[in-house]
Write an enzyme that holds these catalytic residues in place. Sequence first.
Site, PDB file in Angstrom:
ATOM      1  N   ASP A  11       9.224   2.873   1.860  1.00  0.00           N
ATOM      2  CA  ASP A  11       8.045   3.644   2.248  1.00  0.00           C
ATOM      3  C   ASP A  11       7.848   3.430   3.744  1.00  0.00           C
ATOM      4  O   ASP A  11       7.340   2.398   4.162  1.00  0.00           O
ATOM      5  CB  ASP A  11       6.835   3.152   1.435  1.00  0.00           C
ATOM      6  N   LYS A  39       2.224  10.099   8.096  1.00  0.00           N
ATOM      7  CA  LYS A  39       1.545   9.720   9.338  1.00  0.00           C
ATOM      8  C   LYS A  39       2.223  10.280  10.590  1.00  0.00           C
ATOM      9  O   LYS A  39       2.060  11.450  10.896  1.00  0.00           O
ATOM     10  CB  LYS A  39       1.386   8.190   9.410  1.00  0.00           C
ATOM     11  N   PHE A  78       0.850  -1.195   0.000  1.00  0.00           N
ATOM     12  CA  PHE A  78       0.000   0.000   0.000  1.00  0.00           C
ATOM     13  C   PHE A  78       0.879   1.236   0.000  1.00  0.00           C
ATOM     14  O   PHE A  78       1.685   1.435   0.901  1.00  0.00           O
ATOM     15  CB  PHE A  78      -0.929   0.020   1.223  1.00  0.00           C
TER      16      PHE A  78
HETATM   17  C1  LIG Z   1      -1.003   5.522   4.909  1.00  0.00           C
HETATM   18  C2  LIG Z   1       0.068   5.087   3.987  1.00  0.00           C
HETATM   19  C3  LIG Z   1       0.334   5.784   2.794  1.00  0.00           C
HETATM   20  C4  LIG Z   1      -0.529   6.924   2.314  1.00  0.00           C
HETATM   21  O1  LIG Z   1      -0.462   8.014   3.157  1.00  0.00           O
HETATM   22  P1  LIG Z   1      -1.574   9.188   3.010  1.00  0.00           P
HETATM   23  O2  LIG Z   1      -1.129  10.235   3.965  1.00  0.00           O
HETATM   24  O3  LIG Z   1      -2.895   8.569   3.371  1.00  0.00           O
HETATM   25  O4  LIG Z   1      -1.553   9.627   1.606  1.00  0.00           O
HETATM   26  C5  LIG Z   1       1.400   5.380   2.030  1.00  0.00           C
HETATM   27  N1  LIG Z   1       2.176   4.339   2.399  1.00  0.00           N
HETATM   28  C6  LIG Z   1       1.959   3.652   3.534  1.00  0.00           C
HETATM   29  C7  LIG Z   1       2.863   2.531   3.899  1.00  0.00           C
HETATM   30  C8  LIG Z   1       0.888   3.987   4.358  1.00  0.00           C
HETATM   31  O5  LIG Z   1       0.635   3.284   5.467  1.00  0.00           O
END
Ligand SMILES: *Cc1c(COP(=O)(O)O)cnc(C)c1O
Length: 422
Positions: free
Chosen positions: A246, A275, A161
């Site tokens: 990420d 986050k 994700f």
């Molecule tokens: C939440 C998340 C995203 C996306 O972040 P947003 O601030 O919602 O755009 C991308 N990568 C990972 C691993 C995430 O948990």
Amino acid sequence: MSLAQPSAAASSTSPTTPKAARHAKFADLPTQALLPITTRPELVFTHGKGGWLYDHEGKRYLDFIQGWAVNSLGHCHPVMRDALATQGSLLLNPSPAYYNLPMIELADLLANLSGLGKVFFANSGAEANESAIKLARKWGQLHPNSAGKARFEIITFKNAFHGRTLATMSASGKPGWDTIFAPQVPGFPKAELNDIASVEALIGPETVAVMLEPIQGEAGVVPATPEFMKALRELTTARGLLLIVDEVQTGCGRTGTLFQYQQSGIVPDIMTLGKGIGGGVPLAAMLCGDEFAVFQPGDQGGTYNGNPLMCAVGLAVMRTVSSPGFLEFVRAQADYLSAGLQHLSSRYGGQGERGAGLLRALLLGRDIGPQLVEAARDMTPDGLLLNSARPNLLRFMPALNVSREEIDQMLSMLDTLLAKHV
Ligand SMILES: *Cc1c(COP(=O)(O)O)cnc(C)c1O
């Protein structure tokens, strides 16, 4: 130093909901103007403090979601409130075309903490990942293949994700996401996590990078093994590819170290944060080693990127998270939570628990996750906010300064629920 805020659990009376925010009847609120994008329960949160959220009727909820691993310091922590108030009366937005002090200080702090020398600020994890994708493609143009052609393909992983923009959805490996807004952005072949041969098999003349979450959060807290991370680092270096991690969910202390990749002893070329970095306000970042900072003026930017208000909050959060003793505290709370979950699992015949730091999953062994989430929320007098990232598990993402009392209270509520539902 005291890490936890005074626990609301300690006082017997819950604070009253401010009058202006109180609406006794949910049905009277004009909720229909909101574009439906998700099914929300019929309650409105009006305020929060530390590990607790309060709804429009004054009921309180122990929060083990914390905005999806976002509120690193819990709700409305004083250092964040102070940063907002102070910066709010100094400067909100001089435009991203000028320097401001919080932007300079936060970039310097992040560069020092990570060893990645260059920082670009964004407003969301998806936007930070878009930046990483653009940077890799730009680097692939400057470092073409032997036929002189630009390289642009980024190998990503099944069940990954990376966000909800078109490119980050295309980089994601969520089942069904390849068709809902077709056509996808091309150039994201999918490998299997923890299977280095599956990555190697996808490397072609146009490959420029490999991108992964060190722990797949939305997939249900599925860790990449340290061996796999090391093998990926060796493979990408040997083949002239960038390694992008990420860390939007795993970074900023969530897993007990500042960044999850540190636990496998590697250094990536590019990292994204989101986050937890803002502790609840919209802030994200992309970091890269100096040699990969190849954007030219005009290649990348955005109206709110590096705005002083959000950077001031990020600075307060990151200073707290990187202060002496904080991560030791996170690791101690994580061990305590892990042992408690393990205990519940063996008691109710589950399949154990997994994760790192305060990003953990309880493996239920059957698809009762969504049922448990609802029942937990509806408990009285206090509710409990939990997340079921997959139907057969619960995911736990409490504030990093969660107290032992809060963990105990959550475990005892969960115990009650499991006794009823298993
Ligand atoms: C939440 C998340 C995203 C996306 O972040 P947003 O601030 O919602 O755009 C991308 N990568 C990972 C691993 C995430 O948990």
